[in-house]
Design an enzyme around this catalytic site. Structure first.
Site, mmCIF file in Angstrom:
data_model
loop_
_atom_site.group_PDB
_atom_site.id
_atom_site.type_symbol
_atom_site.label_atom_id
_atom_site.label_comp_id
_atom_site.label_asym_id
_atom_site.label_seq_id
_atom_site.Cartn_x
_atom_site.Cartn_y
_atom_site.Cartn_z
ATOM 1 N N GLU B 210 0.832 -1.206 0.000
ATOM 2 C CA GLU B 210 0.000 0.000 0.000
ATOM 3 C C GLU B 210 0.864 1.253 0.000
ATOM 4 O OE1 GLU B 210 -3.383 0.272 2.847
ATOM 5 O OE2 GLU B 210 -2.435 2.143 3.478
ATOM 6 N N HIS B 408 -2.795 -6.137 15.901
ATOM 7 C CA HIS B 408 -2.077 -6.247 14.621
ATOM 8 C C HIS B 408 -2.843 -5.701 13.434
ATOM 9 C CE1 HIS B 408 -4.704 -9.456 13.328
ATOM 10 N NE2 HIS B 408 -3.910 -9.855 12.373
ATOM 11 N N GLY B 409 -4.107 -5.354 13.609
ATOM 12 C CA GLY B 409 -4.860 -4.852 12.456
ATOM 13 C C GLY B 409 -6.242 -4.434 12.881
ATOM 14 N N GLY B 411 -9.044 -6.225 12.309
ATOM 15 C CA GLY B 411 -9.849 -7.366 12.743
ATOM 16 C C GLY B 411 -11.083 -7.507 11.887
ATOM 17 N N LYS B 484 -3.176 -5.728 -4.404
ATOM 18 C CA LYS B 484 -3.645 -6.865 -3.604
ATOM 19 C C LYS B 484 -3.616 -8.122 -4.446
ATOM 20 C CE LYS B 484 -6.577 -6.854 -0.122
ATOM 21 N NZ LYS B 484 -6.165 -6.397 1.163
#
Lengths: 137, 485
Positions: B210, B408-409, B411, B484
């Site tokens: 990204e 970590h993100g 979710g 992606k």
């Protein structure tokens, strides 16, 4: 005719239930179900054959290893399986021929990558000829 | 549902306890980091059962923990942290996951977003062309046996020695991109074969590269130390892991553990949690193979970094030096590490499993590069492709409470099937384009599965880790270009 497999909801990943007239058929249908999660199978030919033998000490491990072996062939030989023929089956051994095609990005419609089968909620129902597995996406 | 909800005891605004009494087989309580608003989603989702399952692992210390991005996984919940004692405790491949050393790295450019004006689409296309992405793609590298040994033991260091990237990159990678204790002999033939064609590839699922633009800076001093100078600065995020090699290592060792458990008198509530004593032959072999796969992942992110630099150089008319693309940091969020932690005032070596959780070491920790010693370890938390990503730092609170771990993100909130039902991939790409975000992807259904609506709002996750003191936000980026798989 009964569906050969269906996917089930899971937040991060995808569950797969496969059925058959007998247990080995349910195993083979799980293989097709997993392929269909990865690629639009209508775009895939069945002109390459690979013979697969799996030996494990229980039916759940056999299912886990069967699906992961198919992923191994995808990663190492780019084969997408469209159809399977059973050679022999026992609760600790599965031998089958897989028919499919080498992945071609120009022709095949890719859907979702599968990293692995898992043991979470795995089920081999020998009475109902049904298997269930959660795939890590 | 109510009963499950009432099983949780509120500790404070951001902490909830799942008491040991919740289930007879729990050895320790569960601790869930969440806001009240997140609870219905968490309790609906089998997460409590999974937190409880992890709490049953032999030798687990203090608690089975869940970060605010927690969601239903397989075995461990995603967002789970568990530390086990080296004596009598176990290591579980399910506590690391199939994508061993899946992780995030962040690069900073010296470019302002205006440098991308009129070039963004071309740049995204160049990244797509330089970085093999998506299901079924292979890299340009063919790893022979000797090179494979080099990757499995040398990690990112091997990649730099082969000309992929800069020696400085290694300074700013967790474990310097080469974790010690790798045992390539413990990595099976199938794993090696799966890894031989995939080095330098992104893969599919939620993996991405990204291009982000700094949108807000919360801690200017810490940001400056990381080379993040001002809003509008262009950064690059890379999220991927160890590809098929890591998946196969996990497959192989879950089976090894299932076989070994009866010998050690261990039983677990979910076969996916199969484990063996850390100090056992099986535990040691798994750790050696897992570290080899972790090194493969670091080599992978290193090679992708090199290709991202090439892509930028081919589109931006400037020398390498003025583009920059220096490494801010690289962190793993699927790994088991032997680390020293303080328990009741005494230093103890523990096996810390982070499954969808990021290491978040505090200022002054011996394992940090000198540059970050004063501010703490950079913590990299990407959001979904339509919203923000956050850069934070580790804290002493995290060190004391969560064995130096944080979220970590964002979710996931919706299943892939549901996401595809309500989101059209093509429409979503169009909507993003309308907001100035260029997306190049291998699969439109993959895009739908990864759309913003499928995820929690990352800001709510960051609010919890900040409120609980597990990390400190430094800056935020918004996406402008995404590739992606």
């Amino acid at each position: 005719m009964r569906n050969k497999y269906k996917t089930i909801e899971h937040t991060a990943d995808i569950g797969l239930v496969a059925y058959g007239e007998n247990l080995p058929e349910a195993f083979l249908n799980a293989g097709i179900g997993m392929s269909s999660i990865m690629v639009d199978l209508r775009t895939v030919k069945a002109d390459t054959r690979i013979d697969i033998i799996i030996e494990e000490d229980d039916p759940e491990k056999l299912l886990f290893e069967w699906l992961n072996r198919l992923l191994y062939y995808f990663d190492t030989r780019s084969i997408i399986f469209k159809r399977f023929e059973l050679i022999s089956f026992a609760s600790n051994r599965l031998e089958a021929s897989g028919y499919g095609e080498k992945y071609n990005p120009l022709r095949h419609i890719i859907k979702t990558g599968v990293k692995s089968a898992t043991f979470h909620k795995i089920m081999v129902d020998e009475k109902k000829n049904r298997v269930r597995v959660l795939l890590d996406i | 549902m109510k009963r499950v909800n009432s099983a949780l005891e509120q500790i404070d605004r951001y902490r909830w306890r799942l008491p040991r009494e919740y289930r007879q087989d729990m050895r320790v309580p569960g601790i869930i980091y969440a806001s009240r608003e997140m609870l219905p989603h968490i309790t609906e989702e089998n997460v409590l059962g999974q937190v409880a399952n992890v709490a049953c692992l032999p030798g687990i210390i203090r608690a089975s923990m869940a970060m605010p991005d927690v969601h239903w996984g397989y075995g461990f919940p995603i967002g789970g942290v568990a530390a086990t004692d080296l004596e009598g405790g176990v290591v579980s491949p399910g506590g690391v996951g199939f994508d061993i050393n899946c992780g995030v790295r962040l690069l900073r450019t010296r470019l302002d977003s205006t440098a991308l004006d009129g070039k963004l689409e071309k740049l995204v296309r160049a990244l797509w062309d330089c970085i093999p992405s998506g299901l079924g793609t292979t890299g340009i590298i063919r790893l022979g046996k000797r090179d494979m040994e080099g990757v499995l033991t040398g990690g990112a260091c091997w990649a730099v020695e082969q000309g992929y990237g800069r020696y400085d990159d290694l300074l700013y990678t967790e474990e310097n991109g080469q974790v010690a204790g790798a045992d390539p002999d413990a990595v099976g033939l199938h794993a090696r074969e799966r890894g031989s064609l995939q080095l330098g590839t992104l893969g599919s699922g939620n993996h991405f590269v990204e291009i982000g633009v700094v949108d807000e800076i919360y801690e200017p001093e810490a940001a400056r130390v990381m080379g993040i100078e001002k809003t509008g600065q262009v950064l690059v995020w890379i999220h991927t892991g160890s590809r098929g090699l890591g998946h196969q290592v996990a497959d192989d060792y879950i089976k090894v553990m299932l076989e070994a458990m009866p010998r050690y008198g261990i039983s677990v509530p979910d076969r996916q949690l199969a484990c063996a004593p850390v100090s056992s032959k099986e535990g040691n072999s798994y750790l050696g193979a897992m570290r080899s796969a972790a090194n493969y992942a670091w080599a992978n992110r290193q090679i992708i970094t090199h290709h991202a630099r090439q892509a930028f150089a081919s589109v931006i008319n400037a020398c390498e030096n003025s583009i920059g693309l220096d490494l801010v940091y690289d962190v793993s969020h699927n790994i088991a590490k032997i680390e020293s932690h303080s328990l009741e005032g005494k230093a103890r070596s523990l096996c810390v499993h982070r499954k969808g959780a990021t290491r978040a070491f505090p200022p002054g920790h011996a394992q940090l590069p000198e540059l970050y010693s004063a501010i703490g370890q950079p913590v990299l938390v990407p959001g979904d492709m339509g919203r923000y990503s956050y850069i934070l730092t580790g804290t002493q609170t995290a060190m004391e409470e969560t064995f130096g771990s944080t979220c970590h993100g964002a979710g996931r909130m919706k299943s892939r099937k549901e996401a595809k039902r309500i989101i059209d991939g093509r429409e979503f790409v169009k909507e993003l384009a309308g907001r100035g975000i260029v997306v190049q992807a291998g699969s439109l259904s993959g895009i739908a599965e990864e759309a913003s609506l499928a995820y929690k709002d990352i800001t709510s996750v960051i609010d919890v880790v900040t409120g609980a003191g597990l990390s400190k936000p430094v800056a935020r980026t918004r996406p402008v270009g995404v590739i992606k798989g």
